[in-house]
Structures are given as structure tokens and as C-alpha cells.
Scaffold this motif. Structure first.
Motif, PDB file in Angstrom:
ATOM      1  N   GLU A   1      45.363  53.491  36.441  1.00  0.00           N
ATOM      2  CA  GLU A   1      44.662  53.390  35.161  1.00  0.00           C
ATOM      3  C   GLU A   1      43.611  52.285  35.190  1.00  0.00           C
ATOM      4  O   GLU A   1      42.542  52.421  34.597  1.00  0.00           O
ATOM      5  N   LEU A   2      43.908  51.208  35.900  1.00  0.00           N
ATOM      6  CA  LEU A   2      42.924  50.141  36.046  1.00  0.00           C
ATOM      7  C   LEU A   2      41.713  50.640  36.825  1.00  0.00           C
ATOM      8  O   LEU A   2      40.563  50.382  36.447  1.00  0.00           O
ATOM      9  N   ALA A   3      41.964  51.364  37.906  1.00  0.00           N
ATOM     10  CA  ALA A   3      40.859  51.906  38.695  1.00  0.00           C
ATOM     11  C   ALA A   3      40.037  52.906  37.883  1.00  0.00           C
ATOM     12  O   ALA A   3      38.800  52.956  37.989  1.00  0.00           O
ATOM     13  N   GLU A   4      40.724  53.703  37.072  1.00  0.00           N
ATOM     14  CA  GLU A   4      40.008  54.650  36.215  1.00  0.00           C
ATOM     15  C   GLU A   4      39.156  53.907  35.187  1.00  0.00           C
ATOM     16  O   GLU A   4      38.049  54.354  34.847  1.00  0.00           O
ATOM     17  N   ARG A   5      39.641  52.766  34.708  1.00  0.00           N
ATOM     18  CA  ARG A   5      38.861  51.966  33.765  1.00  0.00           C
ATOM     19  C   ARG A   5      37.599  51.430  34.439  1.00  0.00           C
ATOM     20  O   ARG A   5      36.535  51.404  33.838  1.00  0.00           O
ATOM     21  N   VAL A   6      37.737  51.013  35.686  1.00  0.00           N
ATOM     22  CA  VAL A   6      36.560  50.537  36.412  1.00  0.00           C
ATOM     23  C   VAL A   6      35.537  51.660  36.541  1.00  0.00           C
ATOM     24  O   VAL A   6      34.335  51.466  36.304  1.00  0.00           O
TER      25      VAL A   6
ATOM     26  N   THR B   1      40.145  35.591  29.262  1.00  0.00           N
ATOM     27  CA  THR B   1      40.447  36.998  29.038  1.00  0.00           C
ATOM     28  C   THR B   1      41.939  37.276  28.855  1.00  0.00           C
ATOM     29  O   THR B   1      42.359  38.428  28.846  1.00  0.00           O
ATOM     30  N   GLY B   2      42.723  36.226  28.705  1.00  0.00           N
ATOM     31  CA  GLY B   2      44.129  36.415  28.395  1.00  0.00           C
ATOM     32  C   GLY B   2      45.037  36.722  29.558  1.00  0.00           C
ATOM     33  O   GLY B   2      46.209  37.053  29.367  1.00  0.00           O
ATOM     34  N   ARG B   3      44.541  36.595  30.797  1.00  0.00           N
ATOM     35  CA  ARG B   3      45.414  36.802  31.960  1.00  0.00           C
ATOM     36  C   ARG B   3      46.316  35.601  32.193  1.00  0.00           C
ATOM     37  O   ARG B   3      47.338  35.709  32.869  1.00  0.00           O
ATOM     38  N   LEU B   4      45.921  34.464  31.656  1.00  0.00           N
ATOM     39  CA  LEU B   4      46.647  33.218  31.841  1.00  0.00           C
ATOM     40  C   LEU B   4      46.631  32.467  30.521  1.00  0.00           C
ATOM     41  O   LEU B   4      45.593  32.381  29.873  1.00  0.00           O
ATOM     42  N   THR B   5      47.779  31.926  30.127  1.00  0.00           N
ATOM     43  CA  THR B   5      47.823  31.156  28.886  1.00  0.00           C
ATOM     44  C   THR B   5      47.419  29.709  29.157  1.00  0.00           C
ATOM     45  O   THR B   5      47.567  29.196  30.272  1.00  0.00           O
ATOM     46  N   TRP B   6      46.931  29.072  28.116  1.00  0.00           N
ATOM     47  CA  TRP B   6      46.538  27.673  28.223  1.00  0.00           C
ATOM     48  C   TRP B   6      47.740  26.805  28.654  1.00  0.00           C
ATOM     49  O   TRP B   6      47.616  25.940  29.522  1.00  0.00           O
TER      50      TRP B   6
ATOM     51  N   THR C   1      49.992  46.402  36.448  1.00  0.00           N
ATOM     52  CA  THR C   1      49.024  45.324  36.627  1.00  0.00           C
ATOM     53  C   THR C   1      49.262  44.244  35.578  1.00  0.00           C
ATOM     54  O   THR C   1      50.150  44.363  34.739  1.00  0.00           O
ATOM     55  N   ARG C   2      48.409  43.205  35.604  1.00  0.00           N
ATOM     56  CA  ARG C   2      48.502  42.152  34.589  1.00  0.00           C
ATOM     57  C   ARG C   2      48.164  42.686  33.202  1.00  0.00           C
ATOM     58  O   ARG C   2      48.538  42.089  32.197  1.00  0.00           O
ATOM     59  N   ARG C   3      47.411  43.756  33.144  1.00  0.00           N
ATOM     60  CA  ARG C   3      47.025  44.322  31.851  1.00  0.00           C
ATOM     61  C   ARG C   3      48.206  45.120  31.309  1.00  0.00           C
ATOM     62  O   ARG C   3      48.612  46.128  31.904  1.00  0.00           O
ATOM     63  N   GLU C   4      48.722  44.681  30.212  1.00  0.00           N
ATOM     64  CA  GLU C   4      49.960  45.242  29.677  1.00  0.00           C
ATOM     65  C   GLU C   4      49.863  46.758  29.525  1.00  0.00           C
ATOM     66  O   GLU C   4      48.927  47.290  28.933  1.00  0.00           O
TER      67      GLU C   4
ATOM     68  N   ASP D   1      40.530  40.770  40.589  1.00  0.00           N
ATOM     69  CA  ASP D   1      41.629  39.820  40.452  1.00  0.00           C
ATOM     70  C   ASP D   1      42.916  40.525  40.054  1.00  0.00           C
ATOM     71  O   ASP D   1      44.000  40.211  40.572  1.00  0.00           O
ATOM     72  N   ASP D   2      42.825  41.482  39.145  1.00  0.00           N
ATOM     73  CA  ASP D   2      44.013  42.210  38.713  1.00  0.00           C
ATOM     74  C   ASP D   2      44.609  43.023  39.858  1.00  0.00           C
ATOM     75  O   ASP D   2      45.834  43.106  40.012  1.00  0.00           O
TER      76      ASP D   2
END
Length: 251
Positions: free
Chosen positions: A52-57, A220-225, A43-46, A143-144
């Protein structure tokens, strides 16, 4: 005279509860439709896979029950806008069972029509305000998930996205207080921030404007400025309109 203290934003409890449950249901349905190979995708989360993302949810949802079971009455509450700026509390790992987590959350909210104070692990909040922070987690998860699987589009609940946008915008204003720069995230939020000469009428000298989902990604750091500006996903005018040094607010 000292400047008047800004009134904290209020969130409609029923609308927030409905938005959280709707967004959670959309995330659950998406995860239930994934096969083992898709769950293993990054995912986008390094360093985090889809599983693991679903488990976090699931853990974030269960954390609401855990917080409600350790009420924190008579303690000073955390200003909600400060939550994104605090170090995130670690979620206790739980099995990947979003259906059970959703059912438990519905039961919990049915048992708590009011909004008792709860200890979130990152500060004490009324239960209904804690749900606003859960809306942020669920919007990010949707979104992720959409960004990780080709063709997958997890619906975003309008009120959940609005809550996430407003909370993160208020956090920026808290992190960089001032009135020289106006940040617009139509149709959900407008905040003033950054020290400097405050405008009182007409077009502000420093303006940043972007869309809600882009703002959530930036905050939240998914996209840089830099990438957002290069893609024309954000417009910034004025010498104090560069927010790269203030973002992300939360990872």
C-alpha cells in the motif's frame, strides 16, 4: 513600521527535478526487490502495508501528471511553506507500477521545461514547487521502506532530503511565527519561530537542534518529540524549546 515580510525560500529547479527522479529511482528499485511476503509487511504508517505504501508512491507520482493536465492559471498560488500545514489531498488509486510512473514523470518533465501553475488538489503551485512536495513524499517512502524490512536500506538522495528538511522547517516557522526559538537542522536549515522576545545577536536563549532525517520524522509524525529527546536525537535548551505542542506538522 510593520516587520519586513520574510522572503520565500527558492529551490533550484534543475536540482529539484534531478533529486526527485533519483529518489524515485531508489524507491522503485527497492520495491522491485521485495517478494510478496515482504510487500505484506506493516510500515510505520498506521494500517498501511509495504504494498500500500508503494501504491501511494505511484499515486503521488501520477498525481503530478494529473495536476499538469488541469492547469490553474490566473489563480492565487499557495505559499509553498503552507503546503505541509494543509490537509493532504487524496491520491487517486493507481496500479503498483513504479517503473511506468517514473517513465511518465520523466516524459512530463521533458515536456515542461518551464513551471506552469498546476492545481495540486491542496492548492495551486508552480510545477517546480509541486515537485518539492513530491520530494517530501519520496524521502518519507524511502525511510518507511527501510524501517519495515530488516536489512533493507533505501538510499536517500542528498538534495531530496535537503528539500524535504527545508520545506518542513519553513512550515514550522509559518505555523508558529516568532523569533524566540531557533531550530537548527544542519546542514540544511535554520529557522526562527515561536512568539516571544527575539534575539538579535549571540546565542539564542531557546535552541532546538536535530538531524535532517530525525526532523522529517518529527514533522510528519513518524517520531514523537518525547522519544526523540529520550534517545538524544534532538537537543532542546530553553523554556520555549519544547516543540511537542507544534508537531507533527503533517501526517
Amino acid at each position: 513600521m510593520p516587520p519586513a515580510k520574510k522572503r520565500a525560500r527558492k529551490y533550484d529547479p534543475l536540482r529539484t527535478r534531478g533529486a526527485v527522479l533519483t529518489q524515485l529511482g531508489a524507491v522503485r528499485e527497492a520495491v522491485e526487490g521485495l517478494d510478496p511476503g515482504q510487500l505484506a509487511l506493516p510500515t510505520r504508517r498506521e494500517g498501511m502495508t509495504m504494498r500500500e505504501l508503494a501504491e501511494r508512491v505511484a499515486a503521488a507520482v501520477v498525481a503530478v501528471r494529473q495536476a499538469a493536465e488541469r492547469p490553474a492559471q490566473f489563480q492565487q498560488t499557495l505559499p509553498l511553506a503552507e503546503w505541509p500545514l494543509r490537509k493532504a489531498a487524496a491520491f487517486t488509486p493507481v496500479p503498483l507500477d513504479l517503473a511506468a510512473a517514473e517513465a511518465d514523470l520523466r516524459a512530463l518533465l521533458g515536456d515542461h521545461a518551464g513551471s506552469p501553475l498546476v492545481d495540486t488538489g491542496a492548492g495551486v503551485l508552480p510545477l517546480n514547487e509541486y515537485l518539492v512536495t513530491l520530494a517530501v513524499e519520496l524521502v518519507l517512502a524511502a525511510d518507511d521502506l527501510s524501517g519495515a524490512v530488516p536489512g533493507l536500506k533505501v538510499p536517500l538522495d542528498r538534495h531530496a532530503l535537503a528539500a524535504a528538511t527545508r520545506l518542513l522547517a519553513d512550515a514550522l516557522a509559518l505555523k508558529a511565527p516568532g523569533g524566540s526559538t531557533e531550530v537548527r537542522v544542519p546542514p540544511y536549515a535554520v529557522v526562527q519561530c515561536v512568539e516571544g522576545l527575539k534575539h538579535t545577536r549571540g546565542t539564542p536563549p531557546n535552541v532546538v537542534e536535530t538531524g535532517p532525517l530525525t526532523w522529517v520524522r518529527l514533522a510528519t509524525g513518524r517520531l514523537t518529540w518525547e522519544d526523540a529527546v529520550a534517545r538524544a536525537e534532538v537537543s532542546a535548551s530553553g523554556e520555549r524549546a519544547d516543540l511537542s505542542g507544534l508537531l507533527p506538522l503533517r501526517g
